[in-house]
Design a protein around this motif. Structure first.
Motif, mmCIF file in Angstrom:
data_model
loop_
_atom_site.group_PDB
_atom_site.id
_atom_site.type_symbol
_atom_site.label_atom_id
_atom_site.label_comp_id
_atom_site.label_asym_id
_atom_site.label_seq_id
_atom_site.Cartn_x
_atom_site.Cartn_y
_atom_site.Cartn_z
ATOM 1 N N VAL A 1 -89.624 -43.942 5.990
ATOM 2 C CA VAL A 1 -88.909 -44.392 4.794
ATOM 3 C C VAL A 1 -89.861 -44.288 3.602
ATOM 4 C CG1 VAL A 1 -87.754 -46.326 3.653
ATOM 5 C CG2 VAL A 1 -87.435 -45.953 6.111
ATOM 6 N N VAL A 2 -89.409 -43.639 2.540
ATOM 7 C CA VAL A 2 -90.239 -43.478 1.344
ATOM 8 C C VAL A 2 -89.534 -44.116 0.151
ATOM 9 C CG1 VAL A 2 -91.359 -41.376 2.179
ATOM 10 C CG2 VAL A 2 -89.254 -41.203 0.841
ATOM 11 N N PRO A 3 -90.317 -44.584 -0.844
ATOM 12 C CA PRO A 3 -89.734 -45.328 -1.952
ATOM 13 C C PRO A 3 -89.365 -44.499 -3.173
ATOM 14 C CG PRO A 3 -92.088 -45.539 -2.036
ATOM 15 C CD PRO A 3 -91.785 -44.677 -0.844
ATOM 16 N N PHE B 1 -83.816 -49.108 5.008
ATOM 17 C CA PHE B 1 -84.557 -49.553 6.197
ATOM 18 C C PHE B 1 -83.586 -49.882 7.334
ATOM 19 C CE2 PHE B 1 -87.695 -50.235 2.908
ATOM 20 C CZ PHE B 1 -88.881 -49.872 3.524
ATOM 21 N N GLN B 2 -82.457 -50.469 6.994
ATOM 22 C CA GLN B 2 -81.466 -50.786 8.027
ATOM 23 C C GLN B 2 -80.960 -49.518 8.696
ATOM 24 O OE1 GLN B 2 -77.745 -52.500 6.619
ATOM 25 N NE2 GLN B 2 -77.623 -53.778 8.444
ATOM 26 N N GLU C 1 -81.596 -54.955 -2.418
ATOM 27 C CA GLU C 1 -80.601 -54.852 -1.338
ATOM 28 C C GLU C 1 -80.301 -53.393 -0.995
ATOM 29 O OE1 GLU C 1 -80.238 -58.740 -3.387
ATOM 30 O OE2 GLU C 1 -80.284 -56.655 -4.097
ATOM 31 N N ALA C 2 -80.238 -52.551 -2.039
ATOM 32 C CA ALA C 2 -79.985 -51.128 -1.792
ATOM 33 C C ALA C 2 -81.142 -50.500 -1.031
ATOM 34 C CB ALA C 2 -79.766 -50.406 -3.121
#
Length: 218
Positions: free
Chosen positions: A5-7, A212-213, A206-207
């Motif tokens: 996961v990247v930001p 991650f979810q 939240e987005a």
């Protein structure tokens, strides 16, 4: 790893350059509590001022390129424009001396550090935030300024730049004096008021959590 996961866009490009297959990368958007900044901004009546109000928020250290920003402001400012500098660091004495040398003591204001919960009250007085960094992993103050309805001038070397490019009121520039001058000119000439319902509000914590979810559950 099965999934990375990247930001943001820049982080995704960096991971792909290391040979990680695109199918294993989930791209999110580095987040702050944008809704709180938008709400705080909505509660305050923006003051009117004769010129354009620019601001910098961050550390006063070399890689932040605050001196370059002040030099650009001295050349590009309108008669009534102002620059508010929020933050502290080892370059503060030098930056104050530079401001005096350029004859900007009535146009550049140093306000020191501001607590995060008080930052919305600062941003609501600003038309355009400048992030002139020579090197910047992201630059979360850009998220905060956009959520407050400000325009932003962002160094192309900031990680946030490719993720906000194309949003209303965003000007991506080279972190040179000439590049920042160009951004200041564009920000002033194209300003029509606070940005309503800025796109950054879609990129909430939240987005980002939902990415991650997806990584964990899919």
């Amino acid at each position: 790893m099965d999934v990375v996961v990247v930001p943001g866009v820049a982080a995704g490009d960096a991971i792909r350059s290391m040979g990680v297959p695109a199918a294993r990368i989930l791209e999110g958007f580095n987040a702050v509590d944008v809704s709180s900044f938008a709400a705080a901004s909505a509660r305050v009546v923006s003051p009117t001022h004769a010129g354009h109000a620019f601001a910098y928020v961050g550390q006063l250290i070399e890689r932040k390129n605050v001196a370059g920003m002040i030099r650009a402001f001295s050349k590009a400012r309108g008669v009534h424009d102002t620059l508010t500098i929020v933050g502290s660091g080892d370059q503060l004495p030098m930056l104050k001396d530079l401001t005096l040398a350029l004859g900007l003591e009535e146009r550049v204001r140093f306000v020191g550090q501001v607590a995060n919960e008080e930052l919305p009250s600062v941003l609501v007085t600003v038309d355009t935030l400048i992030l002139p960094s020579l090197e910047e992993v992201w630059g979360l103050v850009v998220n905060e300024a956009l959520a407050s309805g400000c325009q932003v001038i962002v160094s192309e070397r900031a990680g946030v730049a490719p993720s906000v490019q194309g949003m209303r009121g965003v000007y991506i520039v080279s972190p040179t004096v000439d590049g920042i001058i160009k951004g200041i000119g564009l920000a002033r000439s194209r300003y029509i008021g606070r940005v309503p319902k800025p796109e950054i509000l879609r990129h909430s914590p939240e987005a980002f959590a939902s990415v991650f979810q997806k990584a964990i559950c899919d």
